[in-house]
Scaffold this active site. Structure first.
Site, PDB file in Angstrom:
ATOM      1  N   ASP A  94     -14.217   1.237  -4.100  1.00 23.77           N
ATOM      2  CA  ASP A  94     -13.731   2.595  -4.448  1.00 23.77           C
ATOM      3  C   ASP A  94     -13.285   2.806  -5.843  1.00 23.77           C
ATOM      4  O   ASP A  94     -13.210   1.688  -6.452  1.00 23.77           O
ATOM      5  CB  ASP A  94     -12.582   2.997  -3.431  1.00 23.77           C
ATOM      6  CG  ASP A  94     -11.066   2.329  -3.557  1.00 23.77           C
ATOM      7  OD1 ASP A  94     -11.177   1.457  -4.432  1.00 23.77           O
ATOM      8  OD2 ASP A  94     -10.487   2.210  -2.524  1.00 23.77           O
ATOM      9  N   LYS A 101     -15.542   6.129  -1.756  1.00 29.75           N
ATOM     10  CA  LYS A 101     -15.154   6.153  -0.400  1.00 29.75           C
ATOM     11  C   LYS A 101     -14.051   7.183  -0.024  1.00 29.75           C
ATOM     12  O   LYS A 101     -13.147   7.236  -1.069  1.00 29.75           O
ATOM     13  CB  LYS A 101     -14.392   4.669  -0.321  1.00 29.75           C
ATOM     14  CG  LYS A 101     -13.720   4.311   1.085  1.00 29.75           C
ATOM     15  CD  LYS A 101     -13.078   2.939   1.158  1.00 29.75           C
ATOM     16  CE  LYS A 101     -11.684   3.083   0.656  1.00 29.75           C
ATOM     17  NZ  LYS A 101     -11.382   1.558   0.773  1.00 29.75           N
ATOM     18  N   ARG A 142       0.826  -1.201   0.180  1.00 30.43           N
ATOM     19  CA  ARG A 142       0.019   0.055   0.078  1.00 30.43           C
ATOM     20  C   ARG A 142       0.904   1.103  -0.061  1.00 30.43           C
ATOM     21  O   ARG A 142       0.437   2.412  -0.208  1.00 30.43           O
ATOM     22  CB  ARG A 142      -0.989   0.065   1.282  1.00 30.43           C
ATOM     23  CG  ARG A 142      -2.138  -1.014   0.727  1.00 30.43           C
ATOM     24  CD  ARG A 142      -3.022  -1.145   2.220  1.00 30.43           C
ATOM     25  NE  ARG A 142      -3.714  -0.016   2.499  1.00 30.43           N
ATOM     26  CZ  ARG A 142      -4.696  -0.045   3.619  1.00 30.43           C
ATOM     27  NH1 ARG A 142      -4.813  -1.118   4.242  1.00 30.43           N
ATOM     28  NH2 ARG A 142      -5.290   0.896   3.974  1.00 30.43           N
TER      29      ARG A 142
HETATM   30  C1  R5P Z   1      -7.696   0.337  -0.371  1.00 32.97           C
HETATM   31  O1  R5P Z   1      -7.281   1.192  -1.222  1.00 32.97           O
HETATM   32  C2  R5P Z   1      -7.894  -1.234  -0.643  1.00 32.97           C
HETATM   33  O2  R5P Z   1      -8.252  -1.531  -1.709  1.00 32.97           O
HETATM   34  C3  R5P Z   1      -8.809  -1.875   0.411  1.00 32.97           C
HETATM   35  O3  R5P Z   1     -10.022  -1.405   0.253  1.00 32.97           O
HETATM   36  C4  R5P Z   1      -8.121  -1.544   1.941  1.00 32.97           C
HETATM   37  O4  R5P Z   1      -6.913  -1.803   1.888  1.00 32.97           O
HETATM   38  C5  R5P Z   1      -8.875  -1.995   2.926  1.00 32.97           C
HETATM   39  O5  R5P Z   1      -8.299  -1.670   4.060  1.00 32.97           O
HETATM   40  P1  R5P Z   1      -9.430  -1.412   5.316  1.00 32.97           P
HETATM   41  O6  R5P Z   1      -9.936  -3.011   5.529  1.00 32.97           O
HETATM   42  O7  R5P Z   1      -8.505  -1.334   6.576  1.00 32.97           O
HETATM   43  O8  R5P Z   1     -10.373  -0.584   5.248  1.00 32.97           O
END
Ligand code: R5P
Length: 316
Positions: free
Chosen positions: A170, A193, A97
């Site tokens: 998102d 999102k 990430r």
């Molecule tokens: C975000 O950009 C990813 O695609 C996932 O939605 C994200 O990593 C999920 O993170 P969390 O479970 O902490 O909301």
């Protein structure tokens, strides 16, 4: 054709590594990993790898830094043991990430990891569902990205999908979710999102598409804290969704994910086994279904070894 195929594993996820080796039909290579009292790690390759086509499997999971360093030491040990080609197999890529400089004075750590892998001796990389496909561009050597969609499609196709909409959590995941939707023949909706800060909390503020009276499959690359999925489920229920299922590649389940996910209104949560889950999480997350990625990795390793195409593996 390279030298003899040999598959080794670090200590992060021996169950997946054994599954991969057993798909290929060979035992895992022998290593001895020692952790000294000063926390230094020693890796000894306990068999001859001179001239071999070596694959080293290590996923990213806690302790993330230790597992990464262990992988680097294994790669270095393979290099000094005269393997002819070394492929680093990372089912869940460390620091995926951290793939952009979206603030001043920060590191692009996924690129740093790519550099470290190459410096340690990786000639190639094999990974799965990167947070962003452009991470592949961080490597100067060949890098292959598997996607979990063949596994997830095969699973979801067994269900009645006639009233289903696939939902991207998102805009960033809309492309892959759209690909998944097309393959299983459903429309796509996208959640707007927003992440307000660095606290890992996300808010779903709007929905593009219609889910009223429809079953939905939320499709995403990973679940970390579970906040995005809980928010997505909330907004989808508000907009009239019936059954809410989730299909993601990586079940990271960090922080309070367990409580957050059990608080989310989900009919089913489907993940792959790229990350090992402790028994406590396995048994306490409601409606959890885990699909193994071992055959996909095993087949990819076999094909890389034999110089065959990997894209065929993604055609389902
Ligand atoms: C975000 O950009 C990813 O695609 C996932 O939605 C994200 O990593 C999920 O993170 P969390 O479970 O902490 O909301």
């Amino acid at each position: 054709m390279q030298g003899e195929l040999k598959v080794f594993s670090g200590s992060s996820h021996s169950e997946l590594a054994h599954g991969i080796a057993s798909y290929i039909g060979m035992p895992l290579g022998k290593t001895r990993i020692t952790r000294f009292s000063n926390e230094n790690i020693k890796v000894k390759i306990d068999e001859n790898v001179r001239g071999a086509d070596v694959f080293v499997i290590q996923t990213s999971c806690p302790p993330v830094s230790d597992n990464l360093v262990e992988m680097l030491i294994m790669l270095d040990a393979m290099k000094y043991s005269s393997a002819s080609r070394i492929t680093a197999v990372l089912p869940y890529f460390p620091y995926a990430r951290s793939d952009k400089k979206d603030e001043s004075r920060i590191s692009i750590t996924a690129r740093l990891v790519a550099d470290l892998l190459q410096t340690a001796g990786a000639d190639r990389v094999l990974t799965m569902t990167l947070h962003a496909p452009q991470i592949l561009g961080f490597f100067r050597n060949p890098a292959d990205q598997l996607m979990a969609h063949p596994i997830l499609i095969q699973y979801f196709r067994q269900k009645d999908l006639s009233n289903t909409v696939v939902v991207a959590t998102d805009a960033g995941s809309a492309k892959f979710a759209g690909f998944f939707a097309k393959r299983i023949g459903t429309p796509l909706a996208i959640i707007d999102k927003r992440r307000m800060d660095d606290t890992e909390s996300a808010q779903s503020v709007a929905l593009i598409g219609d889910v009223n009276g429809r079953d939905v499959i939320i499709y995403d690359d990973e679940i970390a804290t579970g906040g995005s999925i809980r928010e997505a489920a909330r907004i989808l229920r508000d907009f009239g969704a019936r059954e809410v299922r989730v299909g993601v590649t990586h079940g990271v389940f960090s922080g309070n994910a367990l409580e957050t996910l059990n608080d989310a209104d989900l009919n089913e949560l489907v993940i792959t086994d790229t990350i090992p889950l402790p028994e406590s999480k396995l048994t306490s997350i409601k409606n959890l279904k885990i699909l193994t990625a071992a055959p996909l990795f095993g087949e990819a390793i076999r094909r890389i070894h034999e110089g065959k195409s990997l894209s065929e593996l993604m055609e389902v």
